[in-house]
Enzyme design. Structure first.
Site, mmCIF file in Angstrom:
data_model
loop_
_atom_site.group_PDB
_atom_site.id
_atom_site.type_symbol
_atom_site.label_atom_id
_atom_site.label_comp_id
_atom_site.label_asym_id
_atom_site.label_seq_id
_atom_site.Cartn_x
_atom_site.Cartn_y
_atom_site.Cartn_z
ATOM 1 N N HIS A 48 0.836 -1.206 0.000
ATOM 2 C CA HIS A 48 0.000 0.000 0.000
ATOM 3 C C HIS A 48 0.870 1.255 0.000
ATOM 4 O O HIS A 48 2.022 1.227 0.446
ATOM 5 C CB HIS A 48 -0.896 0.046 1.242
ATOM 6 C CG HIS A 48 -2.025 -0.926 1.239
ATOM 7 N ND1 HIS A 48 -2.314 -1.735 2.330
ATOM 8 C CD2 HIS A 48 -2.952 -1.236 0.300
ATOM 9 C CE1 HIS A 48 -3.361 -2.490 2.049
ATOM 10 N NE2 HIS A 48 -3.767 -2.198 0.825
ATOM 11 N N CYS A 82 -1.991 1.347 9.659
ATOM 12 C CA CYS A 82 -2.812 0.257 9.146
ATOM 13 C C CYS A 82 -3.827 -0.234 10.170
ATOM 14 O O CYS A 82 -4.903 -0.706 9.805
ATOM 15 C CB CYS A 82 -1.919 -0.913 8.716
ATOM 16 S SG CYS A 82 -0.830 -0.549 7.337
#
Length: 284
Positions: free
Chosen positions: A182, A276
């Site tokens: 990501h 996250c």
């Protein structure tokens, strides 16, 4: 019912990544394990796997740190069929007064977002679904600019869909090296003028575009692997970071940030760190 409705339950407000964190969604790693490696970090730890008891203890310490710094922490219920649920950032993202619900990019995570949608509906909170594949770890918000990574989990179609839903924002597609999961594993905005970056993951054009907006604080290769860019801003230039990332913590401290070192080393084996593990609902 996941939690009781509160008078403030309908308040959603997130305009950036660094204002004071007031409300955040997390999920305990009760069933966390690496069943099938879905990123490079998991491949590295596949044989060792996850010590769930240790991960739970570290997550409790994480929640306590959030509480200590004034955040209202909502815990979504862990489900035994979802081993990656601890990474609540990916199932949605908040921009201004709306929580956007992700369409997950892998089968192992598909269904996690339904729990978020149920909670938002129950609490009467404004939300919208993005129908093309997108995950919140690729979405980084800074006022009227939204940076979105083009990854194995987030498509150009999803970026175009998000732009159509945000006519007053500029949604910028950010390409990066496909070996990384990501965008927030490589780039993270920590103030109106500064951002963390692992430059080798980007082409020169993208780096120059970042430089036009921010002073870039470089993360080295070793600390990128241990999720150096994936800090979580709590507000007032205070952030959570891993103790192992000595160089980036020193750079941040020298730049005037208060760095709170907290060990979640068991959780990062699955490929994500503080950012996250948190889905902000309200920053102010």
């Amino acid at each position: 019912m996941l939690m009781e409705r509160k008078e403030s339950s309908g308040i959603i407000s997130c305009e950036n990544e660094y204002d004071r964190l007031e409300r955040v969604l997390v999920c305990p790693p009760a069933f966390m394990k690496i069943e099938k490696a879905i990123n490079e970090t998991q491949k590295h730890f596949l044989d060792e796997n996850i010590n769930q008891e240790k991960a739970m203890e570290q997550h409790r310490n994480f929640i306590q740190a959030l509480h200590t710094h004034g955040a209202d922490v909502v815990q979504l219920p862990p489900i035994n069929t979802f081993p990656e649920q601890v990474f609540t950032r990916d199932i949605g993202f908040t921009i201004n007064d709306t929580v956007f619900i992700s369409t997950m990019g892998t089968d192992v995570r598909t269904g996690e977002e339904v729990i978020l949608e149920d909670w938002l509906t129950e609490m009467g909170m404004k939300h919208e679904k993005i129908h093309s594949s997108i995950e919140g770890g690729d979405v980084i918000v800074d006022g009227s600019t939204v940076w979105v990574g083009v990854s194995s989990r987030t498509t150009n179609e999803a970026i175009a869909e998000l732009q159509s839903k945000l006519p007053d924002h500029k949604v910028i597609a950010v390409p990066f090296d496909s070996q990384y999961l990501h965008l927030d594993c490589l780039f993270n905005i920590v103030s109106p003028t500064e951002a963390l970056i692992y430059s080798p993951a980007f082409d020169q054009e993208t780096i120059e575009r970042f430089k036009a907006h921010y002073t870039l604080i470089e993360v080295n290769e070793k600390e990128q692997f241990t999720m150096g860019p994936n800090v979580l801003s709590l507000g007032n230039k205070t952030m959570l970071s891993l103790p192992v990332n000595k160089e980036i913590n020193e750079k941040l401290t020298d730049a005037g940030y208060k760095v709170i070192e907290l060990d979640i080393s068991e959780i990062i084996k699955s490929g994500g760190s503080f950012r996250c593990c948190s889905l902000p609902i309200k920053r102010a």
